[in-house]
Design a protein around this motif. Structure first.
Motif, short mmCIF file in Angstrom:
data_model
loop_
_atom_site.label_atom_id
_atom_site.label_comp_id
_atom_site.label_asym_id
_atom_site.label_seq_id
_atom_site.Cartn_x
_atom_site.Cartn_y
_atom_site.Cartn_z
N UNK A 83 -2.53 17.02 -3.14
CA UNK A 83 -3.13 15.74 -3.53
C UNK A 83 -2.91 14.67 -2.47
N UNK A 84 -3.76 13.66 -2.49
CA UNK A 84 -3.62 12.47 -1.66
C UNK A 84 -3.86 11.27 -2.58
N UNK A 85 -2.91 10.35 -2.61
CA UNK A 85 -2.99 9.23 -3.55
C UNK A 85 -2.78 7.91 -2.81
N UNK A 86 -3.66 6.94 -3.08
CA UNK A 86 -3.49 5.57 -2.60
C UNK A 86 -3.25 4.69 -3.82
N UNK A 87 -2.21 3.88 -3.76
CA UNK A 87 -1.82 3.09 -4.93
C UNK A 87 -1.33 1.72 -4.47
N UNK A 88 -1.47 0.73 -5.35
CA UNK A 88 -1.03 -0.63 -5.05
C UNK A 88 -2.11 -1.39 -4.32
N UNK A 89 -1.78 -2.62 -3.91
CA UNK A 89 -2.68 -3.42 -3.08
C UNK A 89 -4.05 -3.61 -3.73
N UNK A 90 -4.09 -3.62 -5.07
CA UNK A 90 -5.35 -3.85 -5.77
C UNK A 90 -6.28 -2.67 -5.83
N UNK A 91 -5.81 -1.47 -5.51
CA UNK A 91 -6.68 -0.29 -5.53
C UNK A 91 -7.00 0.11 -6.96
N UNK A 92 -8.26 0.37 -7.23
CA UNK A 92 -8.70 0.76 -8.58
C UNK A 92 -8.34 2.21 -8.86
N UNK A 93 -7.70 2.50 -10.00
CA UNK A 93 -7.39 3.89 -10.36
C UNK A 93 -8.66 4.71 -10.52
N UNK A 133 0.86 -1.18 0.00
CA UNK A 133 0.00 0.00 0.00
C UNK A 133 0.90 1.23 0.00
N UNK A 134 0.85 1.99 -1.08
CA UNK A 134 1.60 3.24 -1.18
C UNK A 134 0.65 4.40 -0.89
N UNK A 135 1.01 5.24 0.06
CA UNK A 135 0.22 6.42 0.40
C UNK A 135 1.08 7.64 0.12
N UNK A 136 0.62 8.50 -0.77
CA UNK A 136 1.41 9.66 -1.21
C UNK A 136 0.62 10.93 -0.94
N UNK A 137 1.24 11.90 -0.26
CA UNK A 137 0.56 13.17 -0.02
C UNK A 137 1.56 14.25 0.33
N UNK A 138 1.04 15.47 0.57
CA UNK A 138 1.86 16.62 0.98
C UNK A 138 1.43 17.11 2.34
N UNK A 139 1.93 18.29 2.71
CA UNK A 139 1.73 18.79 4.07
C UNK A 139 0.84 20.02 4.16
N UNK A 140 0.27 20.46 3.05
CA UNK A 140 -0.77 21.49 3.11
C UNK A 140 -0.30 22.90 3.38
N UNK A 141 1.00 23.16 3.26
CA UNK A 141 1.49 24.53 3.44
C UNK A 141 2.69 24.73 2.52
N UNK A 142 3.06 25.97 2.30
CA UNK A 142 4.25 26.29 1.50
C UNK A 142 4.91 27.51 2.13
#
Length: 526
Positions: free
Chosen positions: A476-486, A327-336
């Motif tokens: 963005x918030x992305x969940x990838x792998x583990x059979x997750x549907x795009x 399970x790959x979880x990809x995101x940022x921190x909401x500030x710059x």
């Protein structure tokens, strides 16, 4: 009867196996500090097909992740993402806080009980008051799961793992080595070897030079770039701020990737009966010596090189464990973070905390007598003297309300609320950010929100004026792998919904202070 019992048992067994396979053998949380979704979009023509684009094409993509409190920074954002609750519960309201007893600013994770290992810093997760995803995984697996975190900075490394990690590592600002503290008992042999090898960052630093990776005509995404001369930064290990500069250049992300490769080679991820967990942090903010510039070739080059780092990491995961098992979880921190200057002619002005507390103290003395009623100002919060209020036998609610009414009249102040208002739960939706973003143990007595365009001028030597911006950072918030549907989901989701979604995939309970439900668009079934 036997004719249908055996097929039924077999079918149940197959279903059980499929369900079991859908639980990841490894969770990899990739968090990019200060990631901007708009920059991912603007710079995408320069990206390859297997980094950002692979995440966007093969993952379940939420385009709008929001934090529920203002002024998020590295520590408050990471703590929120990985505990599934806001600072009002997890206690990490920022990178630092002011200790009025010792009259000094203190890192939020400072802990004198633990010595540094490859660093002089003393850190632990003790001040994090809630469990993280990894903590719950450790409890569920009876500590059989392996949990590690690597990041450029201590705050993101510690808070993305939690209290029960096997090991947590960050790049020390003084020596450039991978550091940890004695709170964590396990320093793998391959980390020790890497730190003492010719491949370590301090050995290679003097040979590093950051130049544009692309021809000049490819840096066209931001039309506001003024410099005609290509950037050229050399890094010298003996100079002041060398490693903070390295960490905010693409070399910092490359170093994170190099250590991650050591873990995937030797840590045995995905080989145990229980899932393992790895938190990896990259950086996508402005270069350390360049924060006063908002639009630069450097930021586009950072994203271009980060795209390749993400590609290498995804390929590494696929090769060593398999994305179908991860399970790959990809995101940022909401500030710059930037140090932009106010534009001439724009509405706004400067708010001077020293003048504010001096006038407030005079006002309170005129009402309640000649005492020092105000202790100080820190992080847009005014701290009153509780001792003076108690000795005078005054009602703290009435006292705070009087003070708030006075401060609300200052130019640039949008709204003021009080600690007692938040404690008694009588705040409204307009003040929800005050509630979510502060913790009662260290909160000031008056919490101030300034209008957009106004700047805080602390009048301290060497400290720059801080311009207030209230606009959201597209994350963005992305969940990838583990059979997750795009798929692509455009509704707003909360940062506190990340942790319960990850624990749902792991089939364990959410972190102990989390009251959110998993995101409903994705599930653990294939």
């Amino acid at each position: 009867m036997k004719k249908w019992i055996f097929p039924l048992v077999a079918a149940l067994g197959i279903c059980g196996l499929q369900a079991q396979q859908s639980v990841p053998r490894l969770v990899v949380c990739i968090t990019v500090d200060q990631l901007r979704g708009d920059y991912v979009e603007y710079f995408s023509p320069t990206f390859g097909e297997h980094g950002f684009k692979r995440l966007m094409n093969e993952g379940a993509v939420y385009h709008n992740l929001q934090f529920e409190f203002p002024d998020a920074d590295q520590s408050s954002a990471f703590a929120t993402l990985f505990t599934g609750t806001n600072p009002c519960n997890h206690g990490i309201t920022g990178d630092r806080y002011y200790d009025f007893d010792r009259l000094k600013e203190v890192p939020s994770l400072f802990d004198a009980d633990y010595l540094g290992n490859f660093t002089h810093d003393n850190y632990s997760p003790r001040n994090l008051l809630a469990a993280t995803i990894a903590d719950e995984l450790k409890i569920a697996s009876r500590r059989r799961s392996e949990v590690y975190a690597i990041a450029p900075d201590a705050e993101s490394a510690i808070l993305s793992s939690g209290h029960a990690a096997n090991g947590v590592f960050w790049i020390d600002n003084l020596n450039g080595q991978w550091a940890t503290t004695t709170y964590y008992k396990n320093v793998p042999w391959y980390v020790e070897r890497y730190n003492n090898s010719p491949e370590s960052l301090p050995v290679r630093t003097d040979a590093m030079t950051w130049r544009p990776s692309l021809p000049p005509d490819r840096y066209t995404a931001l039309p506001y770039v003024e410099e005609s001369v290509p950037f050229n930064y050399a890094f010298k290990s003996k100079t002041v701020d060398c490693y903070p500069k390295v960490k905010t250049s693409p070399f910092g992300n490359r170093e994170v990737g190099r250590l991650a490769a050591q873990f995937f080679e030797y840590a045995g991820f995905g080989m145990r009966p229980d899932p393992d967990y790895m938190a990896i942090t990259f950086y996508a903010g402005n270069y350390f010596g360049n924060r006063a510039k908002e639009y630069t070739r450097e930021i586009q080059d950072t994203y271009y090189q980060l795209d390749r780092d993400i590609e290498e990491l995804l390929n590494l995961i696929d090769r060593k464990v398999g994305l179908k098992n991860t399970l790959v979880v990809f995101t940022g921190t909401g500030y710059f973070k930037s140090e932009e200057e106010p534009a001439e002619g724009m509405p706004g002005g400067e708010f001077h905390p020293k003048r504010c507390i001096a006038l407030l103290n005079m006002y309170l003395m005129a009402i309640y007598g000649q005492k020092t009623w105000v202790s100080g100002f820190y992080d847009n919060q005014i701290y009153l003297s509780h001792k003076a209020i108690e000795e005078a036998g005054l009602d703290p609610v009435e006292f705070q309300n009087k003070a708030a009414d006075f401060v609300a009249e200052f130019s640039g102040v949008a709204r003021v609320t009080t600690d007692m208002t938040l404690r008694m739960g009588i705040w409204n939706e307009e003040m929800s950010g005050f509630h979510y973003g502060t913790h009662h143990a260290r909160r000031g007595d008056l919490i101030i929100s300034l209008k957009p365009g106004w700047a805080v001028n602390s009048e301290l030597p060497g400290e720059k004026v801080k311009l207030i911006r209230n606009n959201a950072v597209q994350t963005p918030l992305i969940f990838m792998g583990c059979g997750i549907r795009p798929q692509h989901i455009y509704r707003e989701v909360k940062a506190t919904e990340v942790a319960p979604t990850v624990t749902h995939f792991l089939r364990i309970r959410p972190p102990n202070a989390c009251d959110r439900l998993p995101l409903h668009e994705i599930s653990i079934s294939k």
